[in-house]
Design a protein around this motif. Structure first.
Motif, PDB file in Angstrom:
ATOM      1  N   SER A 126       0.813  -1.218   0.000  1.00  0.00           N
ATOM      2  CA  SER A 126       0.000   0.000   0.000  1.00  0.00           C
ATOM      3  C   SER A 126       0.846   1.267   0.000  1.00  0.00           C
ATOM      4  O   SER A 126       0.349   2.344  -0.350  1.00  0.00           O
ATOM      5  N   VAL A 127       2.114   1.159   0.378  1.00  0.00           N
ATOM      6  CA  VAL A 127       2.970   2.338   0.400  1.00  0.00           C
ATOM      7  C   VAL A 127       3.051   2.978  -0.975  1.00  0.00           C
ATOM      8  O   VAL A 127       3.155   4.209  -1.104  1.00  0.00           O
ATOM      9  N   ALA A 128       2.981   2.165  -2.036  1.00  0.00           N
ATOM     10  CA  ALA A 128       3.065   2.719  -3.386  1.00  0.00           C
ATOM     11  C   ALA A 128       1.843   3.554  -3.725  1.00  0.00           C
ATOM     12  O   ALA A 128       1.949   4.602  -4.387  1.00  0.00           O
ATOM     13  N   ALA A 129       0.679   3.112  -3.292  1.00  0.00           N
ATOM     14  CA  ALA A 129      -0.541   3.875  -3.557  1.00  0.00           C
ATOM     15  C   ALA A 129      -0.500   5.224  -2.858  1.00  0.00           C
ATOM     16  O   ALA A 129      -0.910   6.257  -3.421  1.00  0.00           O
ATOM     17  N   ALA A 131       2.243   6.914  -1.871  1.00  0.00           N
ATOM     18  CA  ALA A 131       3.261   7.751  -2.495  1.00  0.00           C
ATOM     19  C   ALA A 131       2.782   8.285  -3.838  1.00  0.00           C
ATOM     20  O   ALA A 131       2.978   9.464  -4.164  1.00  0.00           O
ATOM     21  N   HIS A 132       2.158   7.434  -4.622  1.00  0.00           N
ATOM     22  CA  HIS A 132       1.639   7.869  -5.923  1.00  0.00           C
ATOM     23  C   HIS A 132       0.568   8.937  -5.753  1.00  0.00           C
ATOM     24  O   HIS A 132       0.549   9.944  -6.483  1.00  0.00           O
ATOM     25  N   GLY A 133      -0.317   8.753  -4.794  1.00  0.00           N
ATOM     26  CA  GLY A 133      -1.367   9.734  -4.570  1.00  0.00           C
ATOM     27  C   GLY A 133      -0.822  11.084  -4.170  1.00  0.00           C
ATOM     28  O   GLY A 133      -1.266  12.122  -4.677  1.00  0.00           O
ATOM     29  N   TYR A 134       0.152  11.094  -3.275  1.00  0.00           N
ATOM     30  CA  TYR A 134       0.728  12.357  -2.830  1.00  0.00           C
ATOM     31  C   TYR A 134       1.492  13.038  -3.957  1.00  0.00           C
ATOM     32  O   TYR A 134       1.478  14.270  -4.074  1.00  0.00           O
ATOM     33  N   ARG A 135       2.178  12.274  -4.795  1.00  0.00           N
ATOM     34  CA  ARG A 135       2.939  12.885  -5.882  1.00  0.00           C
ATOM     35  C   ARG A 135       2.025  13.476  -6.951  1.00  0.00           C
ATOM     36  O   ARG A 135       2.345  14.498  -7.557  1.00  0.00           O
ATOM     37  N   SER A 136       0.880  12.866  -7.180  1.00  0.00           N
ATOM     38  CA  SER A 136       0.004  13.307  -8.269  1.00  0.00           C
ATOM     39  C   SER A 136      -1.092  14.266  -7.822  1.00  0.00           C
ATOM     40  O   SER A 136      -1.739  14.883  -8.662  1.00  0.00           O
ATOM     41  N   PHE A 137      -1.310  14.399  -6.520  1.00  0.00           N
ATOM     42  CA  PHE A 137      -2.442  15.196  -6.025  1.00  0.00           C
ATOM     43  C   PHE A 137      -2.333  16.663  -6.437  1.00  0.00           C
ATOM     44  O   PHE A 137      -3.326  17.288  -6.791  1.00  0.00           O
ATOM     45  N   ARG A 140       1.716  20.967  -9.041  1.00  0.00           N
ATOM     46  CA  ARG A 140       2.608  22.121  -8.841  1.00  0.00           C
ATOM     47  C   ARG A 140       3.753  21.798  -7.905  1.00  0.00           C
ATOM     48  O   ARG A 140       4.732  22.547  -7.831  1.00  0.00           O
ATOM     49  N   LEU A 141       3.639  20.702  -7.160  1.00  0.00           N
ATOM     50  CA  LEU A 141       4.680  20.298  -6.216  1.00  0.00           C
ATOM     51  C   LEU A 141       5.605  19.265  -6.846  1.00  0.00           C
ATOM     52  O   LEU A 141       5.189  18.478  -7.698  1.00  0.00           O
ATOM     53  N   SER A 142       6.842  19.253  -6.374  1.00  0.00           N
ATOM     54  CA  SER A 142       7.795  18.227  -6.778  1.00  0.00           C
ATOM     55  C   SER A 142       8.176  17.398  -5.551  1.00  0.00           C
ATOM     56  O   SER A 142       8.661  17.942  -4.555  1.00  0.00           O
ATOM     57  N   ILE A 143       7.940  16.086  -5.621  1.00  0.00           N
ATOM     58  CA  ILE A 143       8.360  15.182  -4.548  1.00  0.00           C
ATOM     59  C   ILE A 143       9.760  14.682  -4.895  1.00  0.00           C
ATOM     60  O   ILE A 143       9.954  13.936  -5.858  1.00  0.00           O
ATOM     61  N   ALA A 144      10.752  15.126  -4.129  1.00  0.00           N
ATOM     62  CA  ALA A 144      12.139  14.762  -4.413  1.00  0.00           C
ATOM     63  C   ALA A 144      12.414  13.300  -4.104  1.00  0.00           C
ATOM     64  O   ALA A 144      13.302  12.686  -4.707  1.00  0.00           O
ATOM     65  N   GLY A 145      11.696  12.737  -3.163  1.00  0.00           N
ATOM     66  CA  GLY A 145      11.901  11.358  -2.749  1.00  0.00           C
ATOM     67  C   GLY A 145      11.141  11.081  -1.478  1.00  0.00           C
ATOM     68  O   GLY A 145      10.443  11.960  -0.946  1.00  0.00           O
ATOM     69  N   VAL A 146      11.274   9.865  -0.981  1.00  0.00           N
ATOM     70  CA  VAL A 146      10.554   9.464   0.219  1.00  0.00           C
ATOM     71  C   VAL A 146      11.534   8.965   1.273  1.00  0.00           C
ATOM     72  O   VAL A 146      12.650   8.521   0.961  1.00  0.00           O
ATOM     73  N   PRO A 166       8.159   0.683  -9.375  1.00  0.00           N
ATOM     74  CA  PRO A 166       7.538   1.180 -10.612  1.00  0.00           C
ATOM     75  C   PRO A 166       7.310   2.691 -10.633  1.00  0.00           C
ATOM     76  O   PRO A 166       7.125   3.268 -11.716  1.00  0.00           O
ATOM     77  N   LEU A 167       7.312   3.330  -9.477  1.00  0.00           N
ATOM     78  CA  LEU A 167       7.059   4.766  -9.425  1.00  0.00           C
ATOM     79  C   LEU A 167       8.290   5.587  -9.783  1.00  0.00           C
ATOM     80  O   LEU A 167       8.182   6.798 -10.021  1.00  0.00           O
ATOM     81  N   ASP A 168       9.459   4.959  -9.777  1.00  0.00           N
ATOM     82  CA  ASP A 168      10.720   5.675 -10.035  1.00  0.00           C
ATOM     83  C   ASP A 168      10.854   6.877  -9.101  1.00  0.00           C
ATOM     84  O   ASP A 168      11.209   7.980  -9.507  1.00  0.00           O
ATOM     85  N   LEU A 169      10.530   6.649  -7.824  1.00  0.00           N
ATOM     86  CA  LEU A 169      10.587   7.688  -6.798  1.00  0.00           C
ATOM     87  C   LEU A 169      11.723   7.338  -5.843  1.00  0.00           C
ATOM     88  O   LEU A 169      11.674   6.303  -5.182  1.00  0.00           O
TER      89      LEU A 169
END
Length: 464
Positions: A126-129, A131-137, A140-146, A166-169
């Protein structure tokens, strides 16, 4: 550049991770400037304990969007690295319906990437979901990493990495469960630094943990100020020298201002104190817990917030200080008191156990501790002319306390309205021509004229 440390929600470990990063950088001899999103007083104390530099609050609602940008640029000028600790979840703002005063808004204002902290204690794929949600929400923001926090085992870490691949994060840090590293808290948050004798060894452990838990090859370029990244570097002028219409009548020397600062009173914005100094005040710190008298030759009193209810017995056991404060205020010494300072000026503080402890006795009311938490931004409308305000003037402040007063002033200082405009305004605060006492915490960054008028009032009063 710099990084904003954000969480997917409150309680995921933002302060611990921020402290670990600051401790490692400081151990290596780097000059690092820290910031805290929001109105909080205590987290900045931990930052300053580690870095030796005053942490700055970045709050666009308490101040302004422009001031946030100016403050960040000005405070970072002589630092090598900068780190901003967020508040609550990344997108959680003042109302819960929008992101005003949120970590996301500050990241956008400063054009900075976000380091997203994820609590992995009870999940794997579930961590991927998340992270993906926060990056795409918000594009205007850039998520540098987790940063993966509270990882339970090698097997757990493998599952998390496989899910995120698969997220390449980038995974910029991995922290295992650290039950032995914990910051004690109480009814209003963390216990302040002055009450933690074991804080230095804890910071040393955090520095060692950070050295091995983060990918510093990727982190250091992101944290270094002046290195242009995908978002670039914000360029804004530093805050101007404050001015005000208030005039000081023939000051013969620097205006001495007595500032209560000890374990009971420690809630002060660094910008407020520095603003007073820039306006010509000499800040004289004293302790209502330990000192028997006020400092000599002061033209005013400043009581910040804190935990007077925790130290009520000790405050009550210093009648000389209480009497000196009461006599000075009754004699007209200009006094500014916020929250804990307001409580100290009351007749008594009634603690959580129902014990009543005598205070300065300036205000005809008691401050009674209770379960209800009064929390949130408030729009204040001045109800009287005072040495700070004109009747009808408005400003934003923040309220955060578990006490209530048994009596209200017949001539209240403010009408306070919560951020939600549909909520009714309520009368609050005490005032006289030389007294300002309220539960409201106010940041003077975008309203330097308020600090100037306080200094002017102190300069116009005969020193005590």
């Amino acid at each position: 550049m710099a990084l904003v440390v954000a969480g997917e929600r409150s309680g995921v470990g933002k302060t611990t991770v921020t402290m670990a990063l600051l401790a490692a950088l400081t151990r290596w001899g780097d000059r690092v400037q820290s910031f805290k999103v929001g109105p909080d007083y205590i987290d900045p104390m931990f930052h300053q304990f580690i870095t030796g530099r005053a942490c700055r609050n970045l709050d666009p609602l308490l101040t302004s969007e422009t001031y946030v940008q100016q403050c960040f640029t000005s405070a970072s000028q002589d630092a090598e690295f900068a780190l901003v600790e967020g508040v609550m979840g990344l997108f959680d703002g003042a109302s819960g319906r929008e992101d005003v005063a949120s970590t996301a808004q500050v990241a956008r204002l400063l054009n900075l990437p976000v380091l997203l902290l994820l609590d992995c204690a009870r999940m794997s794929r579930s961590v991927a979901a998340i992270a993906h949600g926060y990056r795409s929400f918000d594009p205007r923001l850039s998520i540098a990493g987790v940063v993966l926090n509270r990882v339970g085992s090698d097997r757990h870490l493998t599952l998390l990495k496989e899910a995120l691949e698969p997220l390449d994060l980038p995974i910029l840090g991995v922290l295992r469960r650290q039950d032995e590293i914990a910051l004690p808290d109480r009814h209003l948050g963390l216990v302040p630094t002055d009450e933690l004798p074991e804080l230095r060894p804890l910071c040393d452990r955090l520095a060692s943990l950070a050295e091995t838990s983060f990918d510093w090859n990727l982190l250091r370029p992101l944290l270094r100020i002046g290195k242009l990244g995908k978002l670039g570097k914000i360029e804004t002028p530093p805050p101007p020298i404050p001015t005000a219409d208030a005039k000081i009548q023939n000051p013969k020397s620097k205006i001495r201002l007595a500032v209560a600062r000890d374990r009971a009173f420690s809630f002060y914005y660094a910008d407020n104190l520095e603003l007073l100094e820039r306006l010509g005040a000499e800040l004289v710190f004293w302790s209502p817990l330990q000192d028997a008298a006020l400092p000599e030759g002061v033209g005013g009193l400043y009581f910040g917030g804190g935990f007077p209810e925790v130290f009520a017995a000790e405050l009550a056991a210093n009648p000389a200080a209480r009497a000196a404060v009461g006599a000075a205020i009754r004699a007209g010494l200009p006094t500014y008191a916020e929250c804990g300072g307001l409580m100290y000026l009351s007749q008594n503080i009634v603690d959580f156990d129902g014990n009543a402890w005598e205070m300065a006795g300036v205000l005809p009311t008691e401050a009674v501790m209770g379960k209800r938490l009064m929390l949130g931004y408030r729009r204040a409308i001045a109800q009287q002319d005072t040495f700070l305000y004109r009747q009808g003037e408005t400003l934003w402040g923040h309220e955060f306390h578990r006490s209530h007063l048994t009596h209200s002033s017949e001539t209240p200082l403010y009408h306070l309205q919560p951020y939600d405009p549909q909520s009714p305004a309520i009368p609050e605060g005490w005032q006289s021509p030389t007294l300002h006492a309220s539960y409201l915490h106010v940041h003077w960054g975008a309203r330097p004229e308020l600090a100037a008028q306080f200094v002017a009032a102190c300069g116009n009063h005969p020193a005590t």
